[in-house]
Motif scaffolding. Structure first.
Motif, mmCIF file in Angstrom:
data_model
loop_
_atom_site.group_PDB
_atom_site.id
_atom_site.type_symbol
_atom_site.label_atom_id
_atom_site.label_comp_id
_atom_site.label_asym_id
_atom_site.label_seq_id
_atom_site.Cartn_x
_atom_site.Cartn_y
_atom_site.Cartn_z
ATOM 1 N N LYS A 57 11.056 -27.634 -51.033
ATOM 2 C CA LYS A 57 9.873 -28.499 -50.933
ATOM 3 C C LYS A 57 8.651 -27.823 -51.532
ATOM 4 O O LYS A 57 7.725 -28.466 -52.012
ATOM 5 C CB LYS A 57 9.626 -28.839 -49.455
ATOM 6 C CG LYS A 57 8.496 -29.828 -49.228
ATOM 7 C CD LYS A 57 8.413 -30.215 -47.760
ATOM 8 C CE LYS A 57 8.022 -29.044 -46.882
ATOM 9 N NZ LYS A 57 7.794 -29.433 -45.475
ATOM 10 N N GLY A 58 8.668 -26.492 -51.561
ATOM 11 C CA GLY A 58 7.511 -25.753 -52.075
ATOM 12 C C GLY A 58 6.440 -25.664 -51.002
ATOM 13 O O GLY A 58 6.627 -26.032 -49.852
ATOM 14 N N GLY A 59 5.285 -25.166 -51.387
ATOM 15 C CA GLY A 59 4.187 -25.028 -50.433
ATOM 16 C C GLY A 59 3.672 -23.613 -50.379
ATOM 17 O O GLY A 59 3.990 -22.768 -51.212
ATOM 18 N N TYR A 60 2.897 -23.357 -49.355
ATOM 19 C CA TYR A 60 2.221 -22.075 -49.200
ATOM 20 C C TYR A 60 3.242 -20.989 -48.914
ATOM 21 O O TYR A 60 4.026 -21.094 -47.972
ATOM 22 C CB TYR A 60 1.218 -22.199 -48.051
ATOM 23 C CG TYR A 60 0.191 -21.100 -47.985
ATOM 24 C CD1 TYR A 60 -0.312 -20.503 -49.143
ATOM 25 C CD2 TYR A 60 -0.301 -20.675 -46.754
ATOM 26 C CE1 TYR A 60 -1.268 -19.504 -49.068
ATOM 27 C CE2 TYR A 60 -1.276 -19.687 -46.667
ATOM 28 C CZ TYR A 60 -1.742 -19.105 -47.828
ATOM 29 O OH TYR A 60 -2.694 -18.115 -47.761
ATOM 30 N N ASN A 61 3.247 -19.915 -49.712
ATOM 31 C CA ASN A 61 4.236 -18.853 -49.548
ATOM 32 C C ASN A 61 3.581 -17.490 -49.755
ATOM 33 O O ASN A 61 3.930 -16.746 -50.670
ATOM 34 C CB ASN A 61 5.387 -19.055 -50.540
ATOM 35 C CG ASN A 61 6.567 -18.149 -50.252
ATOM 36 O OD1 ASN A 61 6.750 -17.676 -49.134
ATOM 37 N ND2 ASN A 61 7.375 -17.898 -51.268
ATOM 38 N N PRO A 62 2.601 -17.139 -48.894
ATOM 39 C CA PRO A 62 1.924 -15.847 -49.071
ATOM 40 C C PRO A 62 2.824 -14.699 -48.667
ATOM 41 O O PRO A 62 3.752 -14.876 -47.875
ATOM 42 C CB PRO A 62 0.725 -15.963 -48.113
ATOM 43 C CG PRO A 62 1.220 -16.870 -47.029
ATOM 44 C CD PRO A 62 2.140 -17.856 -47.689
ATOM 45 N N PHE A 63 2.561 -13.534 -49.202
ATOM 46 C CA PHE A 63 3.319 -12.334 -48.827
ATOM 47 C C PHE A 63 2.321 -11.208 -48.616
ATOM 48 O O PHE A 63 1.790 -10.632 -49.563
ATOM 49 C CB PHE A 63 4.332 -11.987 -49.905
ATOM 50 C CG PHE A 63 5.131 -10.755 -49.623
ATOM 51 C CD1 PHE A 63 5.430 -10.378 -48.327
ATOM 52 C CD2 PHE A 63 5.576 -9.953 -50.657
ATOM 53 C CE1 PHE A 63 6.159 -9.233 -48.058
ATOM 54 C CE2 PHE A 63 6.312 -8.809 -50.406
ATOM 55 C CZ PHE A 63 6.604 -8.447 -49.118
ATOM 56 N N ILE A 64 2.050 -10.891 -47.347
ATOM 57 C CA ILE A 64 1.002 -9.946 -46.985
ATOM 58 C C ILE A 64 1.261 -8.559 -47.584
ATOM 59 O O ILE A 64 0.361 -7.913 -48.101
ATOM 60 C CB ILE A 64 0.882 -9.855 -45.446
ATOM 61 C CG1 ILE A 64 0.449 -11.224 -44.879
ATOM 62 C CG2 ILE A 64 -0.105 -8.782 -45.035
ATOM 63 C CD1 ILE A 64 0.586 -11.325 -43.382
ATOM 64 N N TYR A 65 2.502 -8.097 -47.535
ATOM 65 C CA TYR A 65 2.802 -6.717 -47.899
ATOM 66 C C TYR A 65 2.923 -6.484 -49.401
ATOM 67 O O TYR A 65 3.208 -5.373 -49.828
ATOM 68 C CB TYR A 65 4.025 -6.215 -47.128
ATOM 69 C CG TYR A 65 3.611 -5.676 -45.783
ATOM 70 C CD1 TYR A 65 3.504 -4.305 -45.565
ATOM 71 C CD2 TYR A 65 3.249 -6.520 -44.744
ATOM 72 C CE1 TYR A 65 3.087 -3.795 -44.343
ATOM 73 C CE2 TYR A 65 2.831 -6.028 -43.523
ATOM 74 C CZ TYR A 65 2.753 -4.665 -43.336
ATOM 75 O OH TYR A 65 2.318 -4.180 -42.133
#
Length: 464
Positions: A453-461
């Protein structure tokens, strides 16, 4: 390339697993070379030029480790110092030189140009593994003659960009002597599926709550401040522990065993216990390569003991990034850990010790997440209803109502309920064990639906 991206899940990983297991099992060297090559491709996917930075660190570490192994006496120590200094110099140039220059410019009559250098992904992880390699060789472990094997240790794609930090002493024997099997492949797949669920289903959705709160510093209600702080603490946990689970699972799929990196930190009842459960590989790395060499707790005076703890936590804060908020975060834990030692609280096992531990963990995450120290102070004050827009507001009501399922799932998943259920005896344990693969498959399918579906996919590290 993210583990939670479509290109990784539908192309990279299936092809790598298929080709790896098609290679004859007796050709361990060929399998290692293949894993090394795909690991370099994995790292080069986003920023190809930074592969050369990592290769520089690898080649330097391989060269100096060979020299250290063949040398004795003072020269051996000198070579170790040069090797560690070279790795730290690379880390300093890419991660800290801009921050260092900016702060130098606050001095009178100093006005230096601030270098704008892009941070290579995972540089803190692979430089620490490189340091582990040369130090462990200095301590008596056998150096790898093959440069390819050193590349595999440092660049192995499951733990390359987000850990856990794998020490050479734990990895060395597995390079040539490991046992792959379909059972390990399946177990690794289950672990990967649960990690993907943590990241995609929980962390990514809790990020909306955290971002809404931290983007409104100075105009927060009391309830929104707490909702954002708790949301971010859960987001951070599921982001990093999810990636660690995926890394451990991926390693197991190829026959490697990585040590655990998280052990339900939300049940900790002291700050000391918290740091035995949170980012275990980083804590143990600083213990074995900094704290103990400084003398650890076996020192003659309390002042020296507290100095050792100070150095470790100053470096721990700095490891996370070139910002004063990370330094402040590290110093907060330094003060808390010293206070626990002085007051004898590190062994406390009470409900109120759990409350204070969780409070400071959440408060520390506010400092960790904030853009600057001023913003962190404003946010922390809002959590005590100081300079807020009131007890609650429309934003707090909206985000609570919209994301309450993810908050509840996050709180439940952060507790060792599954461990308790699987520890039961008799037929109940049998049923749980049989349902486990079905549960993992269900989590994986739901996570895949979020990915597609996709969307917000942040990666903090990524920042570390």
């Amino acid at each position: 390339m993210l583990f939670s991206s479509a290109i990784f899940l539908f192309a990279f990983l299936p092809v790598v697993v298929l080709v790896y297991y098609l290679l004859p099992k007796r050709c361990a060297a060929a399998r290692n070379i293949f894993l090394t090559a795909v690991s370099l491709l994995f790292y080069a996917w986003g920023e190809p030029r930074f592969v050369f930075v990592m290769l520089l660190v690898i080649v330097l570490s391989w060269f100096f480790a060979r020299k250290i192994e063949m040398t004795a006496g003072t020269l051996k120590k000198t070579l170790l110092a040069v090797a560690v200094g070279a790795d730290l110099t690379v880390l300093f140039i890419f991660k800290y030189i801009g921050f260092f220059t900016e702060n130098l410019n606050h001095l009178p009559f100093v006005q230096l140009p601030v270098p704008q250098i892009t941070l290579p992904i995972g540089i803190s992880f692979f430089t620490f593994q490189a340091i582990s390699y040369v130090v462990d060789v200095y301590r008596g472990h056998v150096a790898q003659k093959s440069l390819w094997d050193v590349m595999l240790y440092i660049a192995f794609f499951p733990q390359l960009i987000a850990g856990p930090i794998v020490r050479y002493s734990d990895f060395a024997d597995q390079i040539r002597n490991r046992q792959e099997s379909l059972q390990k492949l399946a177990k690794g797949g289950y672990r990967f599926a649960l990690g993907l669920g943590k990241k995609v289903i929980l962390s990514n959705n809790l990020a909306y709550v955290a971002d809404a709160a931290f983007s409104s510093v100075g105009n927060l209600s009391l309830s929104m401040a707490w909702l954002g702080a708790i949301g971010y603490s859960l987001q951070l946990y599921f982001d990093f522990s999810g990636y660690s689970d995926m890394a451990i699972g991926l390693g197991q799929m190829f026959g490697f065993r990585f040590l655990e990196n998280f052990n339900y930190p939300f049940i900790s009842r002291s700050i000391t216990e918290l740091w035995r459960r949170w980012h275990i590989s980083l804590g143990s790395w600083f213990r074995d390569y900094v704290y103990i060499p400084l003398g650890g707790s076996r020192v003659k005076t309390k002042h020296r003991l507290y100095l050792n703890i100070f150095v470790v936590w100053l470096l721990t804060g700095a490891w996370h990034g070139a910002k004063w908020t990370y330094i402040a975060w590290g110093m907060m834990y330094f003060v808390l850990l010293c206070a626990e030692r002085i007051l004898g609280w590190s062994g406390k096992k009470t409900w109120y010790s759990w409350l204070y531990t969780i409070y400071f963990f959440v408060a520390g995450n506010v400092v960790f997440r904030s853009e600057n120290v001023t913003g962190a102070i404003k946010y922390l004050l809002a959590m005590f209803n100081i300079h807020t827009s009131g007890l609650t507001d429309a934003k707090a009501v909206y985000y609570f109502a919209e994301y309450i399922p993810f908050l509840i799932m996050g709180i439940v998943a952060a507790m060792p309920i599954a461990v308790w259920l699987r520890s039961r005896t008799g037929r109940f344990k049998e049923v749980i064990n049989r349902l486990y693969p079905i549960w993992c498959a269900a989590v994986f399918l739901v996570a895949l639906s979020f990915v597609v579906k996709g969307g917000y996919n942040p990666f903090i590290y990524f920042d570390f």
